[in-house]
Write an enzyme that holds these catalytic residues in place. Sequence first.
Site, PDB file in Angstrom:
ATOM      1  N   HIS A   6       0.814  -1.218   0.000  1.00  0.00           N
ATOM      2  CA  HIS A   6       0.000   0.000   0.000  1.00  0.00           C
ATOM      3  C   HIS A   6       0.848   1.267   0.000  1.00  0.00           C
ATOM      4  O   HIS A   6       0.327   2.353  -0.289  1.00  0.00           O
ATOM      5  CB  HIS A   6      -0.997  -0.011   1.170  1.00  0.00           C
ATOM      6  CG  HIS A   6      -0.391   0.221   2.521  1.00  0.00           C
ATOM      7  ND1 HIS A   6      -0.086  -0.804   3.389  1.00  0.00           N
ATOM      8  CD2 HIS A   6      -0.047   1.355   3.165  1.00  0.00           C
ATOM      9  CE1 HIS A   6       0.395  -0.314   4.507  1.00  0.00           C
ATOM     10  NE2 HIS A   6       0.444   1.002   4.397  1.00  0.00           N
ATOM     11  N   ASP A  64       0.309  -7.632   1.202  1.00  0.00           N
ATOM     12  CA  ASP A  64       0.746  -6.247   1.452  1.00  0.00           C
ATOM     13  C   ASP A  64       2.262  -6.128   1.458  1.00  0.00           C
ATOM     14  O   ASP A  64       2.838  -5.422   2.287  1.00  0.00           O
ATOM     15  CB  ASP A  64       0.171  -5.727   2.775  1.00  0.00           C
ATOM     16  CG  ASP A  64       0.220  -4.205   2.864  1.00  0.00           C
ATOM     17  OD1 ASP A  64       0.250  -3.551   1.798  1.00  0.00           O
ATOM     18  OD2 ASP A  64       0.237  -3.663   3.986  1.00  0.00           O
ATOM     19  N   SER A 123       4.535   2.613   7.947  1.00  0.00           N
ATOM     20  CA  SER A 123       4.290   1.428   7.124  1.00  0.00           C
ATOM     21  C   SER A 123       5.524   1.066   6.316  1.00  0.00           C
ATOM     22  O   SER A 123       6.112   1.914   5.638  1.00  0.00           O
ATOM     23  CB  SER A 123       3.118   1.676   6.175  1.00  0.00           C
ATOM     24  OG  SER A 123       1.914   1.831   6.881  1.00  0.00           O
TER      25      SER A 123
END
Length: 414
Positions: free
Chosen positions: A145, A175, A259
């Site tokens: 993402h 992911d 992230s």
Amino acid sequence: MGFYDDDMYQVQRKKRRDSGIGRLILTSITSAVIGGLVVLLMLPTLSKAGYISMIQPNLAFAKDEGDAVTAANTANTVVQPVSLSVESATVEAVERVEEAIVGVINIRRVTNFWTQQTGTVEGGQGSGVIYEKKNGKAHIVTNYHVIDGAERVEVSLPNGDKVEAKILGADPYTDMAVLEIDGSAVTTVAELGNSDTLKVGEPAIAIGNPLGLEFSRTVTQGIVSGVDRSMPVDLNSDGETDWELDVIQTDAAINPGNSGGALLNIQGQVIGINTLKIAREDVEGLGFAIPINDVKKITKQLVEDGKLKRGYLGIVPRDLTTIPRYAWKQELHLPDEVKAGVLIWQIEEFTPAAKAGLRQYDVIVKLDDQEITSGAQLRKYLTLEKTAGQQVEVSYYRDGFLKTATVTLGEQGQ
């Protein structure tokens, strides 16, 4: 006369009583003084024997036993600030890996609504971990993402330089994404640990770029709050879980921009890749990271093939729990012991499943020895445990009877 004699008797009793009290007070004071003298005389002996510790004010500022300072000098002493070099396990852990943490910049192409002109803008920032360096190239793991929708990707190095990055592979279900940059400026490669040995309560250190590069390589600390957690992922927003992401739970602060960053153990080894947090006003300290042992398997395939080669059955699955309960008996004829499974909602002709004899409305309950309770579990097993060309034994119910079929899997891209 009798009254006088009685009065004299009372006076004599009072004198005797007063005399006794005086002797008692005198005896107590004398005993206290003698006891105090005895203790003072025995202090050196008790101190040498280790029963008490004697503080010597004159030695309060002494550097060693032979460097006593007199009371006069002590009174004139000016206290100087002391500079200490503090080394801790956390500091050492961060120092081992901080130069391997980079910023990942998502560059997107957009069109101006009014002028209809197109251009590139920064679509977001995240973090990445340099985990490998070979043949003059460095490989970086980050989240899917973080680079999703990017026309190109830039990497911000610890020295502030920005370099172009190539996307070697990416997968939305797990992911995960792997980037490649020129390795000439890379000085540190992170050491990957073993997430299978993690224990709840052990220290966990998160490092990344929360809220962008302005706070690059920010460090937060907590503990491993949970292992073997699964987070449902709905990729197409249809209300059904498409994937169950295995994660490590931690209370170390993870914020937007973290992230793709690293979750470390106290030895400075990467035990997870930070991926998400629960962001609600009434929730604190719920952050999650993808276990590094899963990351190792996924990145290897992404580097080699550019994608995950999922084993392909050729069915459209639907969770049995979404089917009305009355249909379990009346339409599917399932026995009472079946509590969950995957209904074959649709099946294509000439697919591996069809060739093995599976049909529409069969209910899959097991792949090999792995119980399957949802479509997300089915996809994960075919993705992480199987590849195209391998065989899988499918256990399923049809008309109330448990059957098995051996399917030779095909290949499905993402």
